[in-house]
Structures are given as C-alpha cells and as structure tokens.
Design a protein around this motif. Sequence first.
Motif, mmCIF file in Angstrom:
data_model
loop_
_atom_site.group_PDB
_atom_site.id
_atom_site.type_symbol
_atom_site.label_atom_id
_atom_site.label_comp_id
_atom_site.label_asym_id
_atom_site.label_seq_id
_atom_site.Cartn_x
_atom_site.Cartn_y
_atom_site.Cartn_z
ATOM 1 N N GLY A 125 0.850 -1.194 0.000
ATOM 2 C CA GLY A 125 0.000 0.000 0.000
ATOM 3 C C GLY A 125 0.878 1.234 0.000
ATOM 4 O O GLY A 125 2.098 1.145 -0.072
ATOM 5 N N PHE A 126 0.228 2.370 0.083
ATOM 6 C CA PHE A 126 1.000 3.609 0.143
ATOM 7 C C PHE A 126 0.399 4.509 1.216
ATOM 8 O O PHE A 126 -0.793 4.442 1.543
ATOM 9 C CB PHE A 126 1.044 4.321 -1.220
ATOM 10 C CG PHE A 126 -0.321 4.687 -1.741
ATOM 11 C CD1 PHE A 126 -1.068 3.775 -2.484
ATOM 12 C CD2 PHE A 126 -0.867 5.945 -1.508
ATOM 13 C CE1 PHE A 126 -2.313 4.110 -2.968
ATOM 14 C CE2 PHE A 126 -2.111 6.284 -1.979
ATOM 15 C CZ PHE A 126 -2.840 5.368 -2.703
ATOM 16 N N TYR A 127 1.261 5.328 1.774
ATOM 17 C CA TYR A 127 0.817 6.292 2.784
ATOM 18 C C TYR A 127 0.388 7.584 2.116
ATOM 19 O O TYR A 127 -0.638 8.174 2.447
ATOM 20 C CB TYR A 127 1.948 6.576 3.780
ATOM 21 C CG TYR A 127 2.386 5.360 4.553
ATOM 22 C CD1 TYR A 127 3.506 4.621 4.165
ATOM 23 C CD2 TYR A 127 1.676 4.941 5.680
ATOM 24 C CE1 TYR A 127 3.889 3.494 4.879
ATOM 25 C CE2 TYR A 127 2.070 3.826 6.391
ATOM 26 C CZ TYR A 127 3.177 3.105 5.985
ATOM 27 O OH TYR A 127 3.561 2.003 6.687
ATOM 28 N N THR A 128 1.200 8.014 1.220
ATOM 29 C CA THR A 128 0.860 9.216 0.480
ATOM 30 C C THR A 128 1.695 9.248 -0.785
ATOM 31 O O THR A 128 2.753 8.617 -0.867
ATOM 32 C CB THR A 128 1.087 10.481 1.327
ATOM 33 O OG1 THR A 128 0.521 11.608 0.659
ATOM 34 C CG2 THR A 128 2.569 10.710 1.571
ATOM 35 N N ALA A 129 1.188 9.953 -1.766
ATOM 36 C CA ALA A 129 1.924 10.126 -3.015
ATOM 37 C C ALA A 129 1.621 11.528 -3.497
ATOM 38 O O ALA A 129 0.467 11.959 -3.496
ATOM 39 C CB ALA A 129 1.497 9.093 -4.049
#
Lengths: 470, 229
Positions: free
Chosen positions: A461-465
């Motif tokens: 997943g990602f935290y922020t982009a």
Amino acid sequence: MEVSEQAFQQGICTGMSPAQALARCPELKILHACPDSEQNTQEALLQVAWKLSPKVESPHPGLCTADLHGSRQNPQKMLLEALQTLESLHLRARAGLAPVPDLSLLAAHQARPLLCVENGAAFAASLPLSALTQDPTLLGTLARWGISTADALLKLPRQEVLERLGSSGIALWEAARGGGKRPLRWMQEPVVFEETLAFEQEIEILEPLLFVLNRLLESLLRRMRCTSRLTAGLELELALENRSSHRRAFTVPTPTLDPAVLLGILETHLEQLHLEHRAVGVRLRLEAADEKTCALDLFEPVLRNPNRFGETLARLCALLGEDRVGIPLPRSCHFADSIRLGAASAFYKEKPIPAARQAQPLRGLPLHRLRPAPPARVDFTHFKPVHIASQAVSGTILASRGPYRLSGNWWDSTSRNMEEWDIFVRLHQGIRRGMALARIGTQSTSGQGDAPNTAEWRLEGFYTASGEVL
Amino acid sequence: MQAAFKTKVSAVELAALRAQLSDRFGAAVAGATASARAAAPALTTGIPFWDAAGGLQQGQLTEACGGAADGALLLECILTQSPNRISALVDAADSLEPADWPACCMARLLWVRCKAVKQALHATDLLLRDGNCQMLALNLQGVPERQLGEISGSIWHRFHKLLKHRPSALLVLSPRPLVEGARTRVASATRWDLDSLDTPRSTLRENLSVRVFKRGAGPYVHTNNPASF
C-alpha cells in the motif's frame, strides 16, 4: 363429507359417492379439500378466538370455544367484532353466546350469524333432538317412543333414561337440560404465524410472486394484529419444481406491522435471487414479538429509521456482496491485511457492540492498502532496497525503514514469514514525477525467509503520493 | 388556551424587549433575530480553521482535496470528534486498513468496500437516500485516474439534490478537485516523510496544513483564517 343445504334438498347426503351424487343432481359442484387452506383457516379462527380470551378450546377444525367469563367488555360486541374480523379474512362464521360451552355450540349452529342465549334450559328445550345428537340409533329409538323434542325428553325421569338408553341417552338428556359446566381444554397460543400456498402454475418471474407474497403478508398481518404482536422476523421458503426448496430467514430491524416494510425486505432479496428451477409453492412464516417499550436515551445515537436502514444494508449487500459491508473489527492476528468485518445489523440492536480498547496510542500515517497487492520488482543493494518497479509506484528509493519481520502460525500449514519495508520513493513513471511513501512486503511459507533479491515482493500500500504530471 | 395569552404589544415595547434580551443573552438572540437564512447545522471536525469556517455542514457536499494521508487524517479528526455518531465510509478503492485507525472510530463506522467507482457512487446514492448516517464519507483516494475521469458532473448534482433535505453530511476525499458545485472545499498539501511514520498520530493531526474555501455566488473564496503551507 359435507353438503350444502341446496344439495341436501336435492337428495344428496353425506356418505354418498360422487357418482351417486351426480346422478341425483347433474349440476352438482364438488369442491375438493385443500389442506393448506384449511390449515390457514383454522389458524385464522384460533387467532381471532385468542383475541377474545386466552382460554380457547378447539376440538375440531373450524370450531372453537372461548371462555369470556371475567371479560370487562360486552361479550356480544366482542363476538360481533370477531365475526367482522373473520369476514375481512373472507371467512363466513357463526357465533353463539351461552352460559355453558356445549350450549354455546348449539347456539352457534342456530345462529345467523350471532345468537345469544340467556336462558339455557329454555333454549335447549326448544331445540329438536336432531340438533342435540347425530346418533341415528338413539334418535330412532326416541322416535318410536314418540319423542322428537328436547322438551318431551326432559319429561322422562333421568334414572330411567339412564337404564334404558345408557350413557348416550343420559348425555342427550343433560344436553336437553342445557348442558353442564365443563372445563375447556385450553390450547397453547403459538407465536408463529405461517401460511402456505401451492401455485396452480409454476412461477418464474418476480411480479406474480410478489403479488402472492403481498396477499399472504396481508392475511398474516391481519391475524397478527388480533394478537397485538409485531413481526420481528420473516422466513421465506420457495418450493421448486425439482422438489428442492429455497429457504431464507430475515430479521426485521424494528418489529413492525407495516406490510410495505416486510414486502420490501422480501423484494430486495428476490430481486437478486437466481434459481435454476421455477417455484411451485411458497411458505411464509412471521416470527411474532411483543411490542417493547423502552425509554429513549438522549445521549445514545439511534437510527432514525432502522427498518429503512436494514433495507439499505440489504441493497448494499446485493450490490457488493455480503462480505463487503460491515463494521471493521479488531483483527484477530498480526498478519497484514487480516480483516474482520462485523455484521452491520449491530447498529440497530439494543446493545451495540462497544468500541474496542486502543492497545496503545497510534503512531505514523494510516496506510492505504492495495487490494490485491500488486507485484513489484525491488532491487536491493547491501540488503537495502534501492529501486522499485511496479504498476502503481516506480522509481528510486531514496530512504527506507526496515525490515520489519513477522512470523506466525508455525504450528500448522498456514505458517508464514513476512518481511516489510517502508520506503520513500522518488517517482519517475513515464511523465509523472513526485514522491511517494509506500510499504512493500514479502511473504514465505518456508521456515526461513527468502533472500531479498529473489523474494517475491508486493506493493502492500502507500501512505501518500504527491507529484505532478509533466 | 392559546387565546388567553394573546395580547396587544406596541412596537416600542417589542423593541425594548428585544434590546433587553440582546443585552442579556447576546449572540444567541442575535442569531435568532438575524434576517439572513438560518445556518445549517454543522458537525465539528476538530480542525480549528475548518470549525471556525463553519465545520462540516449537514445537508451539503464538502470536498477535501489533497494527498491520501491528508484525507485520512482529516477523516480521522472528524470521526474522533463524536465517536458515537453513526457514520459510513464508502471506500471506492477498498483501501482502508482498520488496524491503522483508532478503535473508537471503527465501532460506529459502516465500511462499504467497493471494487470500482461506479459501485461506490451507487452505494453513496443508496446511503444518502437512506438518511440514517449523519456523516457519510466517499473516499476516492487511490482510484485510477481513468475511472475518476469517467465520473459525470450530473452525479454531483444528484448528490446535492439528495442532501438538500436530509440531515446528512457528505465528505468526498479526492486526490484533486472533482466535485462540481461543492459548497466547501478543503485543500491540504502537507509534506510527509519517513519520520512521519514514527510520529504520534495526534502530532500528525496538529501538523495538517489545511485551507478552507467557501463558494458563494462566484468562485471559491479562501476563508479569513490563518493558514500555513
């Protein structure tokens, strides 16, 4: 089994074969018995009787006796209302009111449609003996003696009637006197309301099935109103042409007598139901519940319309799937993406699920998980990730934290070893530039983890982009 | 009974009574006697700038644009303000990780896990019509750009219409401005790094950089609250 008055006048009586009856009257109509309808009729009759009194006896189908002693209301008015209720269910009934049970039965037979008897002895004495007994031998004997009325029978001494005619004779003598008091054999009032209907033709589309269900619902709800109860649950069973059945139970969020709500629950389910065989019959059962009274809690959030919420939940489940709508619950293990979903029906229960205690204060940004986690090719240098290439995130890894290792279930075949990294990536994907904070992970079922460069990595997943498209 | 209380009051006496009430009860009376339309009830968000600008308005559509982390923290602030409030999260990309959220928020949250934007919009429509959830969040973070581009403007118009007479608040979390006609747009663009992953969540919420834009008859206007970028 039974003949109408017009048929009796044509010379047709019970016990005749259909051929004999048709020979006497070619225009005769023979109605076949329908056990389901008779069962429904009997249940309707009993429910109306239970509204009058809890002490109800029903020795035969289509016949019931209710004890109204002690009732504060006018018994005649109660019986008239009961007759009207039965009329609304398309059932023609007769009622008799008398001081003793057997006399009330005789009065009911003579009623058109209600007969109230105040002087039991005088009423019984006025009846012909054929109304008091159907025993042909006894009637024949009395006829030879010249006795055809109850009044004439009562003039005979009781002891001599007993000696000459036996127990049947004395029973007739007692009935002619007005009957004696006897206790009723009470029936237990059931809390289940059920109706069954067999279709004349198979049904394969929704509209006629809903029409039938609506009719059954209205009939059941009318019966339930007589008992001052509400519907707390539904059970639907569809009999299919291959002799199997489809059965489903529903819970009504807030017990109700509103047919629109109950039909909405059934319609929502049937709209997304696909069966391989056509329906040949239906059974609908309502679970009754007493009306609950509770104090409104000003500080506890309540649903404005629990029944509408229940229908919305059903529609969401039909749209997305049963396992896609619910309340997120604390996971039962520490493995990544182990989700537990609680039933959303907890919102309209009396005691909602209490919030779980927070084990420790949260740290860091919440993860936006990718489901399913796409594969990623991760290059390592000196055991640290330096480059990632995946469909969602590709670029140079500027900084990383890890590895975070986790293992569990080593005692069975589901044992897993996991390794995760948090990475800070400078994106260079085509014309896209920017930065991303993401998490990658790998999992193996062997006892030791694979080497980083050979392991199968996934973008968890990602935290922020952030970034821009040039 | 009402007829017994009817009495003639002169305009002078009425004005004197209003002045007396205003002196004693101040702003409460000022709001009651204002000729402007009554403000819609608002949900507190826990973010000072946003609450000062009116909070999350019920009966209206609010859009929060920015990074995924910003949107998640904004939503967490709102959910923790009133953990007993029944809320719903329509997760268009099925990206929620419940373990990373406070337990108090999850107990009263209806999680709707969608696989595509169309499902999410349909689910949002159903929940808006239902009207039982006081706060409804539609999370479009993580949705592929192609799917975002397929969202028709009429969808937002329909949502505006549904919200008009319902006591729910709809918050749309999006990576870029998407919602046409949103009364309030909250923009956030906080810079995060790896150190943020070790920072207490409460500190991260305090570090959110938020700007609130209100829409009147014209374009969006930044509210008069101090902001930092």
